[in-house]
Every structure is written in structure tokens, then in C-alpha cells.
Design a protein around this motif. Structure first.
Motif, short mmCIF file in Angstrom:
data_model
loop_
_atom_site.label_atom_id
_atom_site.label_comp_id
_atom_site.label_asym_id
_atom_site.label_seq_id
_atom_site.Cartn_x
_atom_site.Cartn_y
_atom_site.Cartn_z
N TYR A 1 10.45 -8.85 -8.25
CA TYR A 1 10.21 -7.84 -9.27
C TYR A 1 9.17 -6.87 -8.74
CZ TYR A 1 12.67 -10.33 -13.00
OH TYR A 1 13.63 -10.92 -13.78
N VAL A 2 9.23 -5.63 -9.22
CA VAL A 2 8.22 -4.64 -8.86
C VAL A 2 7.57 -4.11 -10.14
CG1 VAL A 2 9.25 -3.99 -6.66
CG2 VAL A 2 9.92 -2.76 -8.72
N LEU A 3 6.29 -3.79 -10.01
CA LEU A 3 5.48 -3.30 -11.11
C LEU A 3 5.07 -1.86 -10.82
CD1 LEU A 3 3.53 -3.75 -13.61
CD2 LEU A 3 1.83 -4.46 -11.91
N PRO A 4 5.46 -0.90 -11.68
CA PRO A 4 5.01 0.48 -11.46
C PRO A 4 3.53 0.62 -11.79
CG PRO A 4 6.32 0.33 -13.47
CD PRO A 4 6.32 -1.03 -12.84
N VAL A 5 2.81 1.41 -10.98
CA VAL A 5 1.38 1.67 -11.20
C VAL A 5 1.22 3.18 -11.31
CG1 VAL A 5 -0.97 1.35 -10.35
CG2 VAL A 5 0.78 -0.41 -9.89
N LYS A 6 0.99 3.65 -12.53
CA LYS A 6 0.92 5.09 -12.79
C LYS A 6 -0.36 5.72 -12.25
CE LYS A 6 4.02 5.17 -16.68
NZ LYS A 6 4.30 5.68 -17.99
N LYS A 7 -0.28 7.03 -12.07
CA LYS A 7 -1.38 7.80 -11.49
C LYS A 7 -2.71 7.61 -12.23
CE LYS A 7 -2.48 12.39 -9.77
NZ LYS A 7 -1.97 13.76 -9.57
N PRO A 8 -2.75 7.64 -13.57
CA PRO A 8 -4.05 7.45 -14.23
C PRO A 8 -4.71 6.11 -13.88
CG PRO A 8 -2.45 8.33 -15.78
CD PRO A 8 -1.69 7.97 -14.53
N VAL A 9 -3.92 5.08 -13.70
CA VAL A 9 -4.47 3.77 -13.31
C VAL A 9 -4.96 3.84 -11.87
CG1 VAL A 9 -3.93 1.34 -12.90
CG2 VAL A 9 -3.04 2.50 -14.94
N ARG A 10 -4.18 4.43 -10.99
CA ARG A 10 -4.59 4.54 -9.57
C ARG A 10 -5.89 5.31 -9.45
NH1 ARG A 10 0.72 6.37 -9.05
NH2 ARG A 10 0.01 8.27 -8.03
N ILE A 11 -6.02 6.39 -10.22
CA ILE A 11 -7.25 7.19 -10.18
C ILE A 11 -8.42 6.40 -10.75
CG2 ILE A 11 -8.40 9.22 -11.17
CD1 ILE A 11 -5.65 10.66 -10.91
N ALA A 12 -8.23 5.79 -11.91
CA ALA A 12 -9.32 5.05 -12.57
C ALA A 12 -9.82 3.89 -11.71
CB ALA A 12 -8.85 4.52 -13.93
N GLU A 13 -8.90 3.26 -10.97
CA GLU A 13 -9.27 2.10 -10.17
C GLU A 13 -9.48 2.43 -8.69
OE1 GLU A 13 -10.11 -0.57 -11.72
OE2 GLU A 13 -9.40 0.24 -13.64
N GLY A 14 -9.36 3.71 -8.32
CA GLY A 14 -9.58 4.13 -6.93
C GLY A 14 -8.58 3.53 -5.96
N LEU A 15 -7.32 3.46 -6.36
CA LEU A 15 -6.28 2.84 -5.53
C LEU A 15 -5.49 3.87 -4.75
CD1 LEU A 15 -4.92 0.31 -8.18
CD2 LEU A 15 -6.45 -0.18 -6.25
N ALA A 16 -5.18 3.54 -3.50
CA ALA A 16 -4.36 4.39 -2.64
C ALA A 16 -3.28 3.54 -1.99
CB ALA A 16 -5.23 5.05 -1.57
N ASP A 17 -2.27 4.21 -1.45
CA ASP A 17 -1.16 3.55 -0.77
C ASP A 17 -1.69 2.53 0.24
OD1 ASP A 17 1.47 3.03 0.00
OD2 ASP A 17 1.54 4.71 1.40
N GLY A 18 -1.18 1.29 0.16
CA GLY A 18 -1.58 0.25 1.09
C GLY A 18 -2.75 -0.60 0.64
N ASP A 19 -3.43 -0.21 -0.44
CA ASP A 19 -4.56 -0.98 -0.93
C ASP A 19 -4.11 -2.28 -1.58
OD1 ASP A 19 -6.36 0.96 -0.15
OD2 ASP A 19 -6.76 1.71 -2.17
N PRO A 20 -4.90 -3.35 -1.43
CA PRO A 20 -4.61 -4.57 -2.18
C PRO A 20 -4.99 -4.36 -3.64
CG PRO A 20 -6.62 -4.84 -0.89
CD PRO A 20 -6.06 -3.49 -0.56
N VAL A 21 -4.16 -4.86 -4.54
CA VAL A 21 -4.40 -4.69 -5.98
C VAL A 21 -4.42 -6.08 -6.62
CG1 VAL A 21 -3.58 -3.62 -8.10
CG2 VAL A 21 -3.13 -2.51 -5.91
N HIS A 22 -5.53 -6.40 -7.31
CA HIS A 22 -5.63 -7.67 -8.03
C HIS A 22 -5.07 -7.46 -9.43
CE1 HIS A 22 -7.08 -11.63 -9.04
NE2 HIS A 22 -7.53 -11.12 -10.17
#
Length: 100
Positions: free
Chosen positions: A72-93
Motif C-alpha cells: 500500500y502507498v500513503l499520499p503525503v500532501k504538500k502542507p504536511v511536507r512543509i510543516a514537517e520539513g520533508l523532502a524526496d528521499g527523507d525517512p518519515v516516521h
């Protein structure tokens, strides 16, 4: 049936077909368990409703089966990526609860 909760870390990746979309693949063991327990409840495109927590961000969305990755895949929207400082390739807990 109680709603199952899963905690895992997985890499954020960009969907090549639409570069503005980012996802996290659920670990195979987690995907297999979700399919076995909740697959019969799936909606359109095999989707399952979930509640997600990443850092300080919480939201409701759906996970989708991805035949190419066999998970399964989980979409991660832009507001979440910005709020959590996430970029392509980052590990996400991720803390994920099946909401179906």
C-alpha cells in the motif's frame, strides 16, 4: 473488529508520472496484514481510509494498493511536507490507524 494501529519509518518518494505527488510505501509485512484484515472493506481503487500522524501533523486520508511495489502507498500532501520539513528521499516516521 478493532481498528489496527501501525508505526513504521519509510522513505518519502516522488511519483514520476506526476512530480507534484509524494508517497510513502508501507512495509510489506504491514501491507500484507492490512490486506488480510481489511482488504474486503476496500473502496474505489482498493483504497482504505486511514488516520495518520507524522510529527506534529495529523490528517485523514486513504492508502492505495500499488501493484508495482506490492504494498500500500500513503499520499503525503504538500502542507504536511512543509510543516514537517520533508523532502524526496527523507525517512518519515508514521503512526497510521485504519479508519475503515
Amino acid at each position: 473488529m478493532a481498528n489496527a494501529q501501525y508505526t513504521f519509518t519509510s522513505e518519502l518518494w516522488k511519483w514520476e508520472a506526476r512530480a507534484s505527488r509524494y508517497f510513502v510505501s508501507l512495509p510489506e509485512a504491514v501491507s500484507d496484514e492490512i490486506e488480510a484484515m481489511y482488504g474486503a472493506l476496500a473502496g474505489g481503487f482498493g483504497s482504505l481510509r486511514v488516520k495518520v500522524t507524522v510529527g506534529g501533523s495529523r490528517w485523514s486520508t486513504s492508502i492505495f494498493p500499488d501493484g508495482k511495489r506490492a504494498t500500500y502507498v500513503l499520499p503525503v500532501k504538500k502542507p504536511v511536507r512543509i510543516a514537517e520539513g520533508l523532502a524526496d528521499g527523507d525517512p518519515v516516521h508514521i503512526d497510521l490507524v485504519i479508519a475503515s
